[in-house]
Design a protein around this motif. Structure first.
Motif, short mmCIF file in Angstrom:
data_model
loop_
_atom_site.label_atom_id
_atom_site.label_comp_id
_atom_site.label_asym_id
_atom_site.label_seq_id
_atom_site.Cartn_x
_atom_site.Cartn_y
_atom_site.Cartn_z
N GLY A 5 32.91 31.08 21.25
CA GLY A 5 32.42 30.66 22.57
C GLY A 5 33.56 30.30 23.50
O GLY A 5 33.58 30.71 24.67
N VAL A 6 34.51 29.53 23.00
CA VAL A 6 35.66 29.13 23.82
C VAL A 6 36.51 30.37 24.16
O VAL A 6 36.95 30.52 25.31
N LEU A 7 36.72 31.24 23.18
CA LEU A 7 37.49 32.46 23.44
C LEU A 7 36.80 33.36 24.46
O LEU A 7 37.46 34.01 25.28
N THR A 8 35.48 33.40 24.41
CA THR A 8 34.72 34.20 25.38
C THR A 8 34.98 33.71 26.79
O THR A 8 35.24 34.51 27.70
N LYS A 42 30.05 34.73 34.87
CA LYS A 42 29.40 35.43 33.77
C LYS A 42 30.08 35.10 32.44
O LYS A 42 29.40 34.94 31.42
N ALA A 43 31.39 34.98 32.44
CA ALA A 43 32.11 34.60 31.22
C ALA A 43 31.72 33.20 30.78
O ALA A 43 31.50 32.94 29.58
N ILE A 44 31.59 32.29 31.73
CA ILE A 44 31.20 30.92 31.41
C ILE A 44 29.77 30.89 30.88
O ILE A 44 29.47 30.19 29.90
N LEU A 45 28.86 31.64 31.51
CA LEU A 45 27.48 31.69 31.06
C LEU A 45 27.39 32.16 29.61
O LEU A 45 26.71 31.55 28.78
N LEU A 46 28.07 33.25 29.31
CA LEU A 46 28.03 33.78 27.95
C LEU A 46 28.64 32.79 26.96
O LEU A 46 28.09 32.54 25.88
N GLY A 47 29.77 32.21 27.34
CA GLY A 47 30.41 31.23 26.47
C GLY A 47 29.53 30.02 26.22
O GLY A 47 29.46 29.51 25.09
N LEU A 48 28.83 29.54 27.25
CA LEU A 48 27.92 28.39 27.08
C LEU A 48 26.78 28.71 26.12
O LEU A 48 26.39 27.88 25.30
N ILE A 78 26.85 30.83 23.65
CA ILE A 78 27.43 30.87 22.30
C ILE A 78 27.68 29.44 21.80
O ILE A 78 27.43 29.12 20.63
N LEU A 79 28.18 28.57 22.67
CA LEU A 79 28.44 27.18 22.28
C LEU A 79 27.15 26.44 21.94
O LEU A 79 27.13 25.59 21.03
N ILE A 80 26.06 26.75 22.64
CA ILE A 80 24.77 26.13 22.31
C ILE A 80 24.35 26.55 20.91
O ILE A 80 23.89 25.73 20.10
N ALA A 81 24.52 27.84 20.59
CA ALA A 81 24.18 28.31 19.24
C ALA A 81 25.01 27.59 18.18
O ALA A 81 24.49 27.21 17.12
N ALA A 82 26.29 27.40 18.46
CA ALA A 82 27.17 26.69 17.51
C ALA A 82 26.72 25.24 17.33
O ALA A 82 26.73 24.72 16.20
N ASP A 83 26.33 24.59 18.41
CA ASP A 83 25.86 23.20 18.31
C ASP A 83 24.60 23.10 17.46
O ASP A 83 24.44 22.17 16.66
N ILE A 84 23.70 24.06 17.63
CA ILE A 84 22.47 24.05 16.84
C ILE A 84 22.80 24.25 15.36
O ILE A 84 22.27 23.54 14.49
N MET A 85 23.71 25.18 15.05
CA MET A 85 24.10 25.40 13.66
C MET A 85 24.74 24.15 13.06
O MET A 85 24.45 23.78 11.92
#
Length: 119
Positions: free
Chosen positions: A19-22, A55-61, A63-70
């Motif tokens: 997510g951060v790399l994205t 758009k890069a920030i949206l996609l990264g956010l 992905i980060l939400i998915a990581a937080d849920i995991m």
């Protein structure tokens, strides 16, 4: 069971890094395109830069939400951990919604206007 939690924690950490790399790579690519187009005097460079970074920030956010849920699934589901996850998801969702409205000029649930056909 502990080994599964360990692996899920590793996966969550990897997804966070993705997510951060994205966000980082999307921003760098957008800036490179901006600089290259500046030399060609292409109009609307700033608008294109803002949209690309957004758009890069949206996609990264997302992905980060998915990581937080995991990461939260791995921990013991206490009221405190679920509340923290809820707040994180709420804040990131609000940021995503705000960015999307700014980029597209409309809310995601609003229909796109169909272009008028020329006859």
């Amino acid at each position: 069971m502990e080994s599964i939690k360990l692996y899920i924690n590793y996966v969550a950490t990897i997804v966070e890094a993705i997510g951060v790399l994205t966000i980082f790579l999307g921003t760098v690519i957008a800036l490179i395109k901006f600089v290259l187009h500046q030399k060609k005097n292409v109009s609307n460079n700033y608008i294109t830069l803002r949209q690309s970074v957004g758009k890069a920030i949206l996609l990264g956010l997302e992905i980060l939400i998915a990581a937080d849920i995991m990461a939260t699934v791995v921990t013991e589901p206490t009221l405190k951990s679920v509340t923290i996850l809820g707040l994180i998801v709420l804040i990131r969702t609000f940021l995503s919604l705000s960015l999307q409205v700014e980029l597209e000029g409309k809310f995601p649930w609003q229909k796109r206007e169909k272009p008028q056909s020329k006859n």
